[in-house]
Every structure is written in C-alpha cells, then in structure tokens.
Design a protein around this motif. Structure first.
Motif, mmCIF file in Angstrom:
data_model
loop_
_atom_site.group_PDB
_atom_site.id
_atom_site.type_symbol
_atom_site.label_atom_id
_atom_site.label_comp_id
_atom_site.label_asym_id
_atom_site.label_seq_id
_atom_site.Cartn_x
_atom_site.Cartn_y
_atom_site.Cartn_z
ATOM 1 N N ALA A 1 0.817 -1.218 0.000
ATOM 2 C CA ALA A 1 0.000 0.000 0.000
ATOM 3 C C ALA A 1 0.846 1.261 0.000
ATOM 4 O O ALA A 1 0.304 2.366 -0.068
ATOM 5 N N GLY A 2 2.187 1.118 0.097
ATOM 6 C CA GLY A 2 3.073 2.274 -0.005
ATOM 7 C C GLY A 2 3.655 2.760 1.295
ATOM 8 O O GLY A 2 4.344 3.789 1.320
ATOM 9 N N ALA A 3 3.438 2.063 2.408
ATOM 10 C CA ALA A 3 3.990 2.496 3.690
ATOM 11 C C ALA A 3 5.513 2.342 3.707
ATOM 12 O O ALA A 3 6.062 1.413 3.104
ATOM 13 N N ALA A 4 6.178 3.236 4.400
ATOM 14 C CA ALA A 4 7.633 3.173 4.531
ATOM 15 C C ALA A 4 8.022 2.002 5.429
ATOM 16 O O ALA A 4 7.329 1.719 6.416
ATOM 17 N N PRO A 5 9.131 1.302 5.124
ATOM 18 C CA PRO A 5 9.546 0.179 5.968
ATOM 19 C C PRO A 5 9.697 0.540 7.442
ATOM 20 O O PRO A 5 9.384 -0.267 8.315
ATOM 21 N N SER A 6 10.177 1.744 7.733
ATOM 22 C CA SER A 6 10.329 2.141 9.135
ATOM 23 C C SER A 6 8.975 2.192 9.838
ATOM 24 O O SER A 6 8.841 1.754 10.988
#
Length: 290
Positions: free
Chosen positions: A232-237
C-alpha cells in the motif's frame, strides 16, 4: 458470483470468485475459478498466507516446490498445499484452467481428515490425501457445466467431508480467529488464558488442528500485515514500528525468510504483474517471477 477478464501482452485470463454455500460454515473461505491462455510459461512465488489451498486443474499440470529447490519441481494436476511458513514456487506452460478452494486451517482439519502437522510444508495430490474422494472431486469438476456447476460440486463434496470429519476444538477455532483479527499481534499468554488451557495444551492442539505452533502462526499472520502495508506504499520504518519489529533490519530478515527477497525486490516483482495475482482479497499471496 463475480467474474473478471482481461488481456495482456502475454495473453488472456479469466477469474471467477464466489463465497461457499452457507451450510458449510465460516471456515470455508472462498472458491476461485481460473482460466489462463498465455503465450509463454508463467512462474510465480507463493507466500505463506494462513490459508490451506486445494487446487484442481482441469487441463495441464503445474510444477510446484520450495523456492530453493535444486531438483526439478514435481507436476500436479491437483494439489493440497499444507500449512507453511516459507515460500514456494509454482510454474506452468501458460495454459491453465481449474478451481481453487480456500480453507481456514481449522476447517481444513475437518475437511482433510488428518492431523494438520503431518501436512506442514508438504504438497500432496488430492487422491494421495483424500483417496477416492479426491479423485471424485476432480472427475465431477471435469464433467460439470460452467463455473456455477463447478462451485456446486465443491459445495457438495465439502459438505460431505465436513459431516464425516472431526470438528476442530472450539478453543482452537476461536484462538485462530483472534490471531487473524489481530494480524498475529495478540499476546500468546493472553490467548491461552482466555481458552482456559495451559500454553502447552494450546500449542499441542494448534499443531494438531492448525499445523503450526501459535508462535509460528502469529509470525505468518503478522507478515501478511507487513506485506499489505508495504504494497500500500507504507515506509519500511513505519511498517516495522506498527508490526512490532525491533528495527528495520529485523523486518528485512523476516520479509526475506517469508518471500525469498528483500522488501524492495518483492515490491518490484509485484509491480511487474499486469493481472491480479493474489488468491484472496485482503491477503498478499503471490508475486510473478520472470
């Protein structure tokens, strides 16, 4: 019943999905019919998803095995994919048609009439596992007219299998539902206390009726949340923090163990797909490979 069709530079595809008959209960999740007429072989990675999938191919075979297999992968015209916490690879020549049945593990315990830990990490043909019932399902699906007729056959065969099988313990199906709803993040001690069982008893029953330990099942379900967030595009952090990982390095190790690639490599594989690849909405089950 819902159907979609499409065309890509590789050929045409059709997917038809339907919920099972109401008499079968919540643990029978979904049926999916598929027809692919592609002009070149297809290869895809199959991820641990928390489901048990039964597949009946009505033409040609698929070749399925562990991602890191060195020997040729065996051919299947029908397949039961047991509980797993590592990826597999499936490939075929591009022309494929058949039906998939998706089950919660505790329902698969009733349908398959076997302790689920015996199927962990294994792939078996339906006749190998179900005997005459497996061959009957394949024969009746081949004879049925249209998708609606095929899905009615599955309803009938599953209903008879469930009636004759062993029901999972209510504590196991309840605990599985809690893990699914929390994406594997509910504390296992709290889960055991709520069932009235000791942690040891819960683990023994889980291995028998789910096929994985509660800890491993939680890890699979948590990875599903990770992959949904990443796609969905969330940052890995942000994903690491939301899903209870120590840090991004810990996240990357688990993603590689479950998918065979880094998060960036996995997302690149997903972006290459010109057609739907996930077997069930809301779960990240697959990615295409070249």
């Amino acid at each position: 019943m819902r159907g979609t069709r499409g065309r890509t530079e590789d050929g045409t595809w059709e997917l038809v999905t339907t919920p099972p008959g109401a008499r079968l209960g919540a643990g029978v999740l979904r049926y999916r019919g598929f027809r692919l007429d592609m002009n070149r072989p297809q290869r895809r990675i199959e991820l641990p998803s928390g489901m048990i999938t039964l597949v009946v191919n009505l033409r040609d075979s698929v070749y399925v095995g562990p991602l890191d297999a060195e020997a040729p992968r065996p051919a299947f015209t029908s397949l039961v994919n047991g509980p797993r916490d590592s990826p597999a690879v499936g490939e075929h020549d591009g022309r494929l048609e058949g039906v998939e049945i998706h089950l919660a593990p505790w329902m698969a315990y009733s349908v398959l009439h076997t302790d689920m830990h015996e199927l962990r990490g294994r792939m078996l043909t339906l006749p190998e596992l179900l005997g005459r019932a497996g061959a009957e399902l394949a024969d009746r699906l081949a004879e049925a007219r249209g998708w609606a007729g095929r899905f009615a056959v599955v309803d009938d065969v599953l209903a008879r299998r469930i009636e004759r099988g062993r029901a999972a313990a209510p504590q196991v199906s309840w605990a599985w539902q809690q893990l699914t709803r929390s994406d594997g993040l509910v504390p296992l001690g709290r889960l055991a206390a709520a069932t009235g069982w000791s942690a040891r008893t819960l683990e023994q029953r889980f291995r028998q009726q789910i096929g994985l330990s509660p800890k491993t099942a939680s890890r699979v379900l948590r990875m599903q949340r990770v992959l949904r967030m990443l796609t969905a595009g969330a940052a890995p952090s942000a994903v690491a923090a939301a899903c209870g990982f120590y840090d991004q390095a810990h996240l990357h190790r688990d993603v590689r163990a479950m998918t065979g690639s880094s998060p960036g490599e996995f997302l690149a594989r997903r972006r290459r797909a010109a057609r739907p690849v996930d077997r069930v909405p809301g779960r990240v089950t697959s990615a295409l490979l070249h």
